[in-house]
Design an enzyme around this catalytic site. Structure first.
Site, PDB file in Angstrom:
ATOM      1  N   ASP A 470       0.932  14.110  -3.243  1.00  0.00           N
ATOM      2  CA  ASP A 470       1.722  14.223  -2.183  1.00  0.00           C
ATOM      3  C   ASP A 470       2.280  16.231  -1.944  1.00  0.00           C
ATOM      4  OD1 ASP A 470       3.060  13.383  -0.312  1.00  0.00           O
ATOM      5  OD2 ASP A 470       4.208  12.118  -0.950  1.00  0.00           O
ATOM      6  N   ASP A 537       1.230   7.754   6.966  1.00  0.00           N
ATOM      7  CA  ASP A 537       2.286   6.381   6.376  1.00  0.00           C
ATOM      8  C   ASP A 537       2.136   5.389   7.159  1.00  0.00           C
ATOM      9  OD1 ASP A 537       2.961   8.215   4.598  1.00  0.00           O
ATOM     10  OD2 ASP A 537       4.695   9.454   5.499  1.00  0.00           O
TER      11      ASP A 537
HETATM   12  C1  DGJ Z   1       5.308  10.640   1.657  1.00  0.00           C
HETATM   13  C2  DGJ Z   1       3.920  10.032   1.744  1.00  0.00           C
HETATM   14  O1  DGJ Z   1       3.202  10.082   2.653  1.00  0.00           O
HETATM   15  C3  DGJ Z   1       4.749   8.671   1.590  1.00  0.00           C
HETATM   16  O2  DGJ Z   1       3.177   7.647   0.911  1.00  0.00           O
HETATM   17  C4  DGJ Z   1       5.149   8.993  -0.256  1.00  0.00           C
HETATM   18  O3  DGJ Z   1       4.507   9.085  -1.028  1.00  0.00           O
HETATM   19  C5  DGJ Z   1       6.126   9.283   0.229  1.00  0.00           C
HETATM   20  N1  DGJ Z   1       6.286  10.650   0.656  1.00  0.00           N
HETATM   21  C6  DGJ Z   1       7.136   9.574  -0.879  1.00  0.00           C
HETATM   22  O4  DGJ Z   1       8.056  10.318  -1.265  1.00  0.00           O
END
Ligand code: DGJ
Length: 753
Positions: A470, A537
């Site tokens: 991430d 997201d």
């Molecule tokens: C952002 C990501 O897009 C989410 O899926 C998740 O992993 C969060 N970060 C966790 O902090």
């Protein structure tokens, strides 16, 4: 196939020809990029004549009084000699000069390709490359243009290498990966733009004289403008696609000139880019991927095939991707070992194959303001350690996946307390902050060594099978103890590729999925290291229509993470059926991101059936051809995925409209007219509660049946009328109860003859 007959280069792929000539002045001129030409007799007549005078336009020299640089279709444009369109290369050399005049000085054709740039496409068995050398002797600048042809996929890869052949330093102010000039301007530009939670939504615009620039300035490819663009000719429907194998600040520039020509440039953004080459040093641009097709759908198909074959690599290339459950939207930071094991147990029982432990498993990371950078397991969450947890997950017959965010740190971390100077931050000015976290200066080897050592230790000891990488911030406050801020964003990306290279070489069996606040870094550079990307997201089924369509316009479904999440949705509070959420998510790499243990019996049963269905047709969904079909009714959206003799169709009803008496029509114009097809429906459970106070004897469990055999010629031309949706028109055994944001999925297979 690439050929040179002494005056023109012909780069031919299955359906396209790219032809370049060398003008008397030594400049390169594009003769044709478009449909494949099989006989080049008379090719001299393709290009526009030089026999004309144009007012005050400068021309090349006294011997060529009609060679107006503003009319030439350059292969790599420069500034200062009369071409006032955007230059591909901007430099400053001895004496503070910037005028460049690049002329032909040599060529070679070789098998394979140049792999100087770290994130690059792989070669195929028959990959061939044309290298053309241009130079400006006065400026001491040499430019090598690379054209690699992938015949079957109709792809031409382009990049440039700039070499300082002078004795003084050469400063590059911008260096595009290519320049593509067209002799016509009737184009429609398609771009893929947005922001967090609405990434890569398609925008279509007619071009007028002037410049359209799409770029990113925040150190990543970004969700604001993806490097993917298409130009569609209004007159013919022919399409040119372009994408960049790069993850940093990029720029796509489209310019309509006053002379009815269009220039397309793509490459590293000139914003905050400055690169100095000492005598003899070279700079390589990222590779750009170009394709031509007679239609946009064909161009997208070319990109999909190319990405699956030459961008994605490693053991997961071509392999069906596992169905996962992710702890994030199930638990967020509220991690508890027994609760997680309960989720895993339920997931395993439903047929899920991979358990992903998302954010929150390490050090003091109980919320997003603490612990980032401290890559050791939290004893509070895992009293028996993560090795023990991973063993338990494996014992449930699940693969074990782990979330990491190596490039960032919270100030509230041991890492920051020990190394406050490791952040990308200008001394004396606190860096801009995003989600309480700061970017680490991974261009410093001690920083990337720390990250590699600490994280590798966890990955090896816990036998991790999947990693979600991430990155929840962008790059600001460019500064490094190691050099100028100008050029830092590019140096950062080179360092990122080095770090990714170390991880992927050290852990060749791990399936990596890239993520950046959702889909902030969905690009071909990341896909060279990580076969999958978390799309967004936003998992709201309606919002996902535009996000997934925009993504699939350039990236294959095998790369696109798509999850079923809770209802009401966390991003929209929209209430929807679990089967409709599945139907949308199934068109990518399926995952579940909700508390499976909180599902009631009906939904649990629905999920079990969804997973079995997905596994049966997984190859079609992940590696098939995606299409969005036109519909006579704006409120109904049709998606299809086809592979071999199978097509899966999803009908998405945005709003259930008032009774019109008209039935939705399923028409599949791409099927084989000579064959016969059998259509069935993916069975779904209709919750009797959806009938509200209407509930009576009419309501029917299991939904309507569908068992239709029909000729390809009918399906291609007229289509078939599906039975009416319920709109107050009474219940019949065939009535379809779909509702708002409701779906149906049909399986269309060639019938046995
Ligand atoms: C952002 C990501 O897009 C989410 O899926 C998740 O992993 C969060 N970060 C966790 O902090």
């Amino acid at each position: 196939m690439i050929s040179f007959d002494g005056s023109i280069f012909h780069l031919a792929s299955a359906n396209s020809s790219y032809i370049i000539r060398i003008l008397e002045t030594g400049h390169l001129d594009n003769v044709h990029y478009g449909a494949r030409l099989t006989d080049l007799t008379g090719y001299e007549n393709i290009s526009e004549s030089f026999d004309l005078n144009i007012g005050t336009l400068p021309y090349a020299d006294e011997e060529h009084p009609h060679h107006f640089p503003a009319r030439i279709l350059y292969e790599y444009s420069t500034a200062g000699r009369g071409d006032d369109r955007a230059p591909s290369l901007e430099v400053c050399y001895a004496g503070g000069l910037n005028t460049l005049d690049l002329v032909f000085s040599g060529w070679r054709i070789f098998s394979g390709k140049d792999d100087s740039f770290p994130a690059h496409a792989l070669s195929g068995a028959s990959t061939e490359t044309l290298e053309i050398t241009l130079c400006d002797a006065l400026a001491g600048v040499e430019v090598r243009l690379f054209y690699t042809v992938y015949e079957e996929e109709d792809i031409i890869l382009r990049s440039a290498k700039i070499i300082n052949r002078g004795i003084s330093p050469l400063r590059l102010d911008s260096a595009a990966s290519y320049c593509l000039d067209f002799p016509f301007d009737d184009f429609i530009l398609y771009s893929y733009d947005g922001a967090w939670a609405r990434e890569r939504c398609e925008h279509r615009r007619i071009l007028y004289p002037g410049i359209v620039e799409l770029d990113s300035k925040l150190g990543c490819s970004g969700s604001e403008h993806n490097p993917l663009v298409y130009l569609e000719r209004a007159a013919t429907g022919e399409v040119y696609g372009s994408n960049l194998i790069y993850s940093g600040c990029h720029r796509e520039l489209v310019e309509v000139s006053p002379f009815g020509k269009v220039r397309l440039l793509s490459g590293i953004s000139p914003y905050c880019f400055e690169w100095t080459l000492e005598s003899g040093q070279a700079f390589c641009t990222p590779e750009a991927v170009l394709t031509y097709s007679d239609c946009k759908e064909g161009a997208a198909r070319n990109f999909h095939a190319f990405i699956n074959r030459y961008i994605v690599r490693g053991v997961w290339k071509d392999r069906e991707r596992p169905v996962l459950v992710n702890s994030w939207e199930a638990c967020f930071f509220d991690l508890d070992r027994d609760r997680l094991l309960g989720l895993a147990e339920k997931a395993s029982g439903l047929g899920i194959e991979l358990f992903v432990l998302d954010d929150g498993w390490f050090s003091s990371r109980r919320n997003d303001s603490s612990g980032l950078g401290d890559w050791w397991v939290s004893e509070e969450v895992f009293p028996d350690g993560l090795e023990d947890f991973s063993r338990r997950i494996h014992a449930l017959n699940l693969l074990f996946g782990l979330w990491i965010e190596p490039e960032m740190a919270n100030r509230d971390s041991e890492l920051y307390r020990t190394h406050p100077d490791w952040l990308v931050e200008i001394p004396g000015r606190a860096a801009a902050v995003c989600r309480h976290q700061y970017v680490l200066d991974i261009t410093r080897s001690e920083v990337s060594d720390y990250l590699f050592d600490r994280i590798s230790d966890v990955l090896s000891r816990c036998e991790v099978d999947y990693v979600k990488w991430d990155m929840n911030s962008v790059l600001t406050d460019y500064h490094s103890v190691q050099g100028s801020a100008l050029g830092y964003p590019h140096r950062y990306i080179l360092a990122l590729y080095r770090l990714l290279g170390r991880f992927t070489e050290h852990f060749p069996g791990i399936l990596f999925e890239s993520c950046a606040s959702g889909g902030n870094r969905y690009d071909l550079g990341m896909l060279c290291y990580m076969p999958q990307t978390w799309t967004s997201d936003n998992t709201d089924l309606y919002h996902r229509l535009a996000i997934q369509e925009g993504t699939l316009a350039g990236y294959p479904p095998s790369t696109m993470g798509a999850h079923v999440s809770a209802s009401p949705g966390h991003q929209s509070l929209r209430v929807s059926r679990i089967d409709s959420r599945f139907d949308v998510a199934a068109f990518g790499v399926l995952g579940y991101e909700l508390d499976l243990c909180a599902l009631d019996e009906d939904d649990t049963d629905a999920v079990r059936k969804q997973i079995a269905f997905y596994k049966e047709y997984r190859r079609v969904f992940q590696f098939g051809t995606f299409r969005r079909l036109r519909s006579a009714d704006d409120g109904v959206i049709w998606w299809t995925a086809s592979l071999g003799d199978t097509t899966i169709v999803m009908e998405y009803v945005v709003l259930n409209k008032a009774h019109t008496g008209r039935c939705d029509r399923l028409r599949l114009p791409f099927l084989d007219r000579e064959r016969t097809y059998h259509i069935t429906k993916r069975p779904v459970h209709i919750d009797p509660a959806c009938y509200g106070s209407l509930r009576n004897d009419f309501h029917k469990e299991g939904g309507e049946d569908c068992d239709i055999t029909v000729s390809g010629s009918i399906l291609c031309t007229c289509g078939i009328s599906l039975s009416p949706q319920f709109t107050g028109n009474g219940f019949f055994p065939s009535t379809r109860v779909i509702g708002d944001n409701g779906t149906r999925m049909y399986i269309v297979k060639e019938a046995e003859s």
